[in-house]
Design a protein around this motif. Structure first.
Motif, PDB file in Angstrom:
ATOM      1  N   SER A 279      41.064  45.872  33.693  1.00 26.43           N
ATOM      2  CA  SER A 279      40.248  44.926  34.633  1.00 26.43           C
ATOM      3  C   SER A 279      39.204  45.471  35.360  1.00 26.43           C
ATOM      4  O   SER A 279      39.040  45.500  36.597  1.00 26.43           O
TER       5      SER A 279
ATOM      6  N   HIS B 156      37.471  43.021  44.562  1.00 24.99           N
ATOM      7  CA  HIS B 156      38.445  42.722  45.492  1.00 24.99           C
ATOM      8  C   HIS B 156      39.776  42.786  45.193  1.00 24.99           C
ATOM      9  O   HIS B 156      40.023  42.006  44.501  1.00 24.99           O
ATOM     10  N   ILE B 157      40.775  43.743  45.924  1.00 24.99           N
ATOM     11  CA  ILE B 157      42.103  43.617  45.681  1.00 24.99           C
ATOM     12  C   ILE B 157      42.777  43.435  47.109  1.00 24.99           C
ATOM     13  O   ILE B 157      42.161  44.497  47.750  1.00 24.99           O
ATOM     14  N   ASN B 158      43.741  42.480  47.332  1.00 26.44           N
ATOM     15  CA  ASN B 158      44.276  42.476  48.501  1.00 26.44           C
ATOM     16  C   ASN B 158      45.747  42.620  48.417  1.00 26.44           C
ATOM     17  O   ASN B 158      46.273  42.018  47.802  1.00 26.44           O
TER      18      ASN B 158
ATOM     19  N   VAL C 139      52.239  48.442  41.400  1.00 22.11           N
ATOM     20  CA  VAL C 139      50.883  47.640  41.044  1.00 22.11           C
ATOM     21  C   VAL C 139      50.966  47.419  39.432  1.00 22.11           C
ATOM     22  O   VAL C 139      51.349  48.041  38.639  1.00 22.11           O
TER      23      VAL C 139
ATOM     24  N   LEU D 155      46.156  47.310  35.989  1.00 17.91           N
ATOM     25  CA  LEU D 155      45.168  46.907  35.967  1.00 17.91           C
ATOM     26  C   LEU D 155      43.784  47.640  35.452  1.00 17.91           C
ATOM     27  O   LEU D 155      42.742  47.253  35.641  1.00 17.91           O
TER      28      LEU D 155
ATOM     29  N   LEU E 281      35.066  47.870  42.053  1.00 15.15           N
ATOM     30  CA  LEU E 281      35.891  47.679  43.123  1.00 15.15           C
ATOM     31  C   LEU E 281      35.059  48.192  44.367  1.00 15.15           C
ATOM     32  O   LEU E 281      34.979  49.546  44.410  1.00 15.15           O
TER      33      LEU E 281
ATOM     34  N   LEU F 104      39.315  47.257  48.994  1.00 18.80           N
ATOM     35  CA  LEU F 104      40.922  47.325  48.650  1.00 18.80           C
ATOM     36  C   LEU F 104      41.519  47.438  49.969  1.00 18.80           C
ATOM     37  O   LEU F 104      41.040  48.114  50.926  1.00 18.80           O
TER      38      LEU F 104
ATOM     39  N   LEU G 234      37.172  43.924  38.270  1.00 16.99           N
ATOM     40  CA  LEU G 234      37.565  43.544  40.050  1.00 16.99           C
ATOM     41  C   LEU G 234      36.703  44.165  40.976  1.00 16.99           C
ATOM     42  O   LEU G 234      36.377  45.266  40.699  1.00 16.99           O
TER      43      LEU G 234
ATOM     44  N   MET H 184      41.313  39.704  43.530  1.00 14.71           N
ATOM     45  CA  MET H 184      42.874  39.510  43.156  1.00 14.71           C
ATOM     46  C   MET H 184      43.561  39.560  44.522  1.00 14.71           C
ATOM     47  O   MET H 184      43.304  40.357  45.319  1.00 14.71           O
ATOM     48  N   ASP H 185      44.241  38.521  44.927  1.00 12.40           N
ATOM     49  CA  ASP H 185      45.034  38.539  46.022  1.00 12.40           C
ATOM     50  C   ASP H 185      46.449  38.516  45.825  1.00 12.40           C
ATOM     51  O   ASP H 185      47.135  37.693  45.402  1.00 12.40           O
TER      52      ASP H 185
END
Length: 51
Positions: free
Chosen positions: A18, A23-25, A12, A15, A46, A49, A21, A1-2
């Motif tokens: 979710s 990758h979170i940017n 935020v 999530l 994850l 991060l 997930l 998620m970007d």
């Protein structure tokens, strides 16, 4: 998620369901985003991060 450079992001989205997930940017959100939710520790997949 970007979500990078989302300059108006102040919290935020939820999530917590979710679990897949990886990758979170959030790069570039630091001026408005001031708190990370505690449920991030429960996102088992994850691995990246970016703040």
């Amino acid at each position: 998620m970007d979500l990078s450079f989302s300059t108006h992001l102040i919290e935020v989205p939820d999530l917590s369901q979710s679990r897949k997930l990886v990758h979170i940017n959030f790069f570039g959100c630091s001026t408005s985003l001031v708190q990370m939710p505690s449920y991030f520790q429960c996102l088992d997949k994850l691995t990246h991060l970016d703040l």
